[in-house]
Design an enzyme around this catalytic site. Structure first.
Site, PDB file in Angstrom:
ATOM      1  N   ARG A   1      -7.034  13.441  -4.019  1.00  0.00           N
ATOM      2  CA  ARG A   1      -5.585  13.473  -4.317  1.00  0.00           C
ATOM      3  C   ARG A   1      -5.428  13.001  -5.765  1.00  0.00           C
ATOM      4  O   ARG A   1      -6.101  12.050  -6.185  1.00  0.00           O
ATOM      5  CB  ARG A   1      -4.776  12.577  -3.359  1.00  0.00           C
ATOM      6  CG  ARG A   1      -4.650  13.203  -1.961  1.00  0.00           C
ATOM      7  CD  ARG A   1      -3.639  12.489  -1.095  1.00  0.00           C
ATOM      8  NE  ARG A   1      -2.262  12.857  -1.416  1.00  0.00           N
ATOM      9  CZ  ARG A   1      -1.204  12.254  -0.861  1.00  0.00           C
ATOM     10  NH1 ARG A   1      -1.356  11.259  -0.002  1.00  0.00           N
ATOM     11  NH2 ARG A   1       0.020  12.631  -1.174  1.00  0.00           N
TER      12      ARG A   1
ATOM     13  N   ASP B   1       2.241   4.661  -6.379  1.00  0.00           N
ATOM     14  CA  ASP B   1       0.929   5.317  -6.417  1.00  0.00           C
ATOM     15  C   ASP B   1       0.224   5.117  -7.753  1.00  0.00           C
ATOM     16  O   ASP B   1      -0.993   5.206  -7.837  1.00  0.00           O
ATOM     17  CB  ASP B   1       1.073   6.813  -6.143  1.00  0.00           C
ATOM     18  CG  ASP B   1       1.278   7.005  -4.660  1.00  0.00           C
ATOM     19  OD1 ASP B   1       2.409   6.776  -4.190  1.00  0.00           O
ATOM     20  OD2 ASP B   1       0.292   7.308  -3.969  1.00  0.00           O
TER      21      ASP B   1
END
Ligand code: MRU
Length: 347
Positions: free
Chosen positions: A94, A238
């Site tokens: 990711r 994130d």
């Protein structure tokens, strides 16, 4: 050694296998999947079996253990190059969560160690990363809760809880600590389309701890603020850029704009492993765009008009100027700037 499932609900390591709670099907089903090779661990990250930046980092650390174990067992002459390829594929699982890269880079120097004890020392490091993340979350929980006055309403977005970390949670860690200290009047959670991390995961986690939570459609949060029901927005991240810009679940930016308009405080809770000093600002943070298909259906049933196209960025950037506090395990940064964030790392 296996950790208590209440302490670390998402990730377990039994010395041979990595065991992940399948977050795609919570809360209707509670199923665990075991992993013994790095490519299936990378796929688990890509496919959202495990998600949330710190949890992805912890998972990747165990992925490095499995990759090394398998390469050594295959006893090829070029095991180190093969392993480099494994770690490269793992790092690509990711793009936005920097904890993935952080964990792989923290594990990498150990690969130069004694071959006989390599797997053992890597496993010990992965377990240390896991334990340190839980400890960081507990510390941040207490630091962040101190900002919340008794009787407050808080709103969170996505799931930044025990499921998204080694355990305890970042934003939900603050909410857990604040609840324990009787500071909270109400907890609201955006449902968080399209994966519904708020409706499925945040609500599940909080209710397991007997913390009452009200769910909102994502578009309802500014109207809730207008009613005077929210004192703090508390979210995870994130990746935080060197200047304090914050990448988090799509929709966080809209919530931050609405919070500022209504005079509501905005708190970001993230360990320093989420701060990427290599990126100057949010403009340089890669934003993951997933299949538009994820927008078109819910629980497997198609909802969208047949020929509609879609755009599915899954993170956005909240500029530092909309952030009141960033809470890390090293301390709190108020009104973040590049200089203040740099100073965190010199402590
Ligand atoms: O796509 P996801 O579910 O991995 O997104 C997770 C988030 O955006 C969280 O808020 C973030 O990772 C912080 S988790 C402590």
């Amino acid at each position: 050694m296996m950790m208590d499932r209440r302490e670390s609900p998402a990730i377990q390591w039994d010395g041979e296998e990595l065991i992940l709670l399948d977050q795609r099907i919570l809360p209707l089903q509670e199923e665990y999947i075991s992993y013994r090779d790095v490519d299936s661990v990378a796929a688990a990250i890509t496919d959202m079996v495990v998600r949330g930046a710190p949890a992805i980092g912890v998972t990747a650390a165990y992925g490095v253990v499995l990759a090394t174990k398998n390469r050594l067992a295959a006893s090829s002459d070029h095991w180190q190059e093969d392993l480099d390829g494994d770690l490269e594929r793992l790092a690509q699982a990711r793009p936005t969560a920097i904890n993935l890269h952080w964990a792989i880079e923290r594990m990498r120097p150990l690969l130069d160690g004694d071959r006989e004890s390599l797997v053992k020392s890597l496993a010990a490091e992965a377990e240390a990363i896991h334990q340190e993340d839980i400890a960081a979350c507990k510390k941040m929980g207490d630091l962040g809760a101190a900002y919340i006055n008794p009787g407050s309403g808080v709103l969170t977005h996505c799931n930044a809880g025990a499921l998204a970390t080694g355990g305890y949670g970042t934003a939900l860690g603050v909410i857990r600590s604040a609840w324990r200290e009787n500071r909270l009047q109400a907890v609201f959670a955006d449902e968080t389309r399209p994966w519904l991390q708020g409706a499925r995961l945040t609500a599940w986690e909080l209710l397991q701890d007997n913390i009452p939570v009200s769910l909102l459609a994502d578009g309802a949060s500014s109207w809730l603020m207008k009613q005077g029901q929210v004192d703090w927005v508390v979210v995870g991240s994130d990746r935080i850029a060197a200047n304090g810009d914050v990448a988090n679940k799509i929709g966080t930016y809209a919530v931050a704009i609405a919070a500022r308009y209504h005079g509501i405080k905005f708190m970001v809770v993230a360990p320093t492993s989420t701060i990427d000093q290599e990126v100057a600002s949010g403009d340089d943070i890669p934003i993951e765009v997933r299949e538009a298909e994820e927008l078109f259906s819910c629980s497997g049933g198609r909802m969208a008009a047949e020929k509609a196209a879609g755009w599915n960025p899954v993170f956005d950037i909240t500029p530092a100027e909309l952030v009141d506090v960033i809470v890390t395990e090293r301390g709190v940064v108020e009104n973040p700037t590049r200089e203040k964030i740099e100073a965190l790392f010199s402590v």
